[in-house]
Write a protein that holds these residues in place. Structure first.
Motif, short mmCIF file in Angstrom:
data_model
loop_
_atom_site.label_atom_id
_atom_site.label_comp_id
_atom_site.label_asym_id
_atom_site.label_seq_id
_atom_site.Cartn_x
_atom_site.Cartn_y
_atom_site.Cartn_z
N ASN A 59 0.86 -1.18 0.00
CA ASN A 59 0.00 0.00 0.00
C ASN A 59 0.89 1.24 0.00
O ASN A 59 1.57 1.51 0.99
CB ASN A 59 -0.92 0.01 1.22
CG ASN A 59 -2.06 0.99 1.08
OD1 ASN A 59 -1.96 1.96 0.33
ND2 ASN A 59 -3.14 0.74 1.80
N GLY A 60 0.93 1.94 -1.13
CA GLY A 60 1.73 3.15 -1.21
C GLY A 60 2.52 3.22 -2.50
O GLY A 60 2.69 2.24 -3.22
N ALA A 61 3.01 4.42 -2.76
CA ALA A 61 3.70 4.69 -4.02
C ALA A 61 5.18 4.33 -3.99
O ALA A 61 5.85 4.38 -5.02
CB ALA A 61 3.55 6.18 -4.37
N ASN A 73 -1.28 -1.78 -4.21
CA ASN A 73 -2.23 -0.68 -4.16
C ASN A 73 -1.53 0.67 -4.20
O ASN A 73 -0.48 0.87 -3.57
CB ASN A 73 -3.06 -0.77 -2.88
CG ASN A 73 -3.87 -2.05 -2.79
OD1 ASN A 73 -4.80 -2.25 -3.54
ND2 ASN A 73 -3.47 -2.92 -1.86
N HIS A 74 -2.12 1.63 -4.95
CA HIS A 74 -1.66 3.01 -5.00
C HIS A 74 -0.21 3.13 -5.47
O HIS A 74 0.58 3.89 -4.90
CB HIS A 74 -1.83 3.70 -3.65
CG HIS A 74 -3.23 3.60 -3.11
ND1 HIS A 74 -3.57 2.81 -2.05
CD2 HIS A 74 -4.39 4.18 -3.53
CE1 HIS A 74 -4.87 2.91 -1.81
NE2 HIS A 74 -5.39 3.73 -2.70
#
Length: 285
Positions: free
Chosen positions: A259-261, A278-279
């Protein structure tokens, strides 16, 4: 017969001076001894001093007992055991070492490991003999790594070190320090959670579980290189640039959730695995 000894029950303090030694048992003859550091007691190992735990012997920390490493060294010989109850503490001031000599050496931890600030603890084996086992047992195993502290596991890299989380166990690592693992085998049983909230580095480590209730969670900046993961779930929270970097490992029946860039994945071999990313930032992988 095994010799039994206990510390004073009235907040006793045992201090080993610089260069001194405390020896539990006899590794040459195999004669065993058990030493119990009772509730409220403290053992202090000063610069260059050593606690030897011999074959068929143990050093047991009861709840609220403390071992302080002020430059000291704990040596667990083959067949010896360091045993920490829940809420006992091993505290490092400056630097210290725990040496698991040979595959039969065992550190059973149900308590706390505390590195306050800019401290270093080395955990490993002995050249040519190998390293033993560090057991994280129960749901109260806790490590605090203060700012600029380092927990360095198997730094020699030539000795395979084993970490075991039995059924329904957990280990939480927090603070502003860093954990680094080299050539370490981590075995997670069912319903286990290894949660790392500090920066972390895994070099050629192998993690195995029993399914997706064997969970490793990374909240700090992470760097994984080589090794492998089998039958576990890996959660990575990567909000910043390069928060979770992984390369060159193999994955079998891995459930990967990010989760995160800040995710970077390179040369990962996925077999019968699931990845939910995700993301992501553009060109993350």
């Amino acid at each position: 017969p095994i010799f039994e000894a206990y510390s004073n029950t009235c907040d006793g303090v045992i201090e080993i001076g610089a260069g001194g030694s405390m020896i539990i048992g006899d590794s040459i003859s195999g004669s065993g001894a058990n030493m119990t550091l009772m509730k409220g007691s403290r053992l202090i190992l000063n610069e260059g001093s050593k606690l030897h735990i011999g074959s068929n012997s143990s050093f047991h920390l009861e709840s609220n007992a403390i071992v302080e490493l002020n430059g000291g060294l704990v040596i667990i010989h083959p067949g010896g055991q360091l045993h920490q109850d829940a809420n006992s503490q091993l505290i490092v001031h400056g630097h210290g070492s725990v040496k698991l000599v040979g595959t039969q050496a065992n550190w059973l931890s149900r308590g706390d490991l505390l590195l306050t600030e800019a401290d270093t603890l080395l955990v490993g084996g002995e050249e040519g003999i190998g390293a033993g086992t560090w057991n994280w047992s129960g749901n109260q195993v806790y490590t605090y790594l203060g700012p600029n502290s380092l927990l360095d596991i198997n730094p020699d890299q030539s000795n395979g070190c084993d970490i075991i989380l039995p059924y329904n166990s957990g280990h939480l690592i927090q603070g502003g320090g860093h954990i680094r693992l080299h050539s370490t085998n981590i075995h997670l049983s069912e319903s286990c959670n290894f949660q790392i909230e500090t920066t972390n580095q895994f070099e050629d480590c192998f993690l195995s579980g029993t399914g997706h209730t064997s969970v490793v969670s990374c909240f700090g900046r992470s760097n994984w290189n080589g090794g492998g993961l089998e039958h576990i779930r890996l959660d990575a929270f990567a909000p910043g640039i390069a928060s979770f970097k992984a390369s060159g490992f193999s994955a079998l029946d891995l459930w990967l959730e990010t989760n995160g860039a800040g995710v970077q994945l390179n040369e990962i071999e996925f077999l019968s695995s699931h990845a939910n990313l995700n993301h992501l930032a553009e060109n993350s992988w």
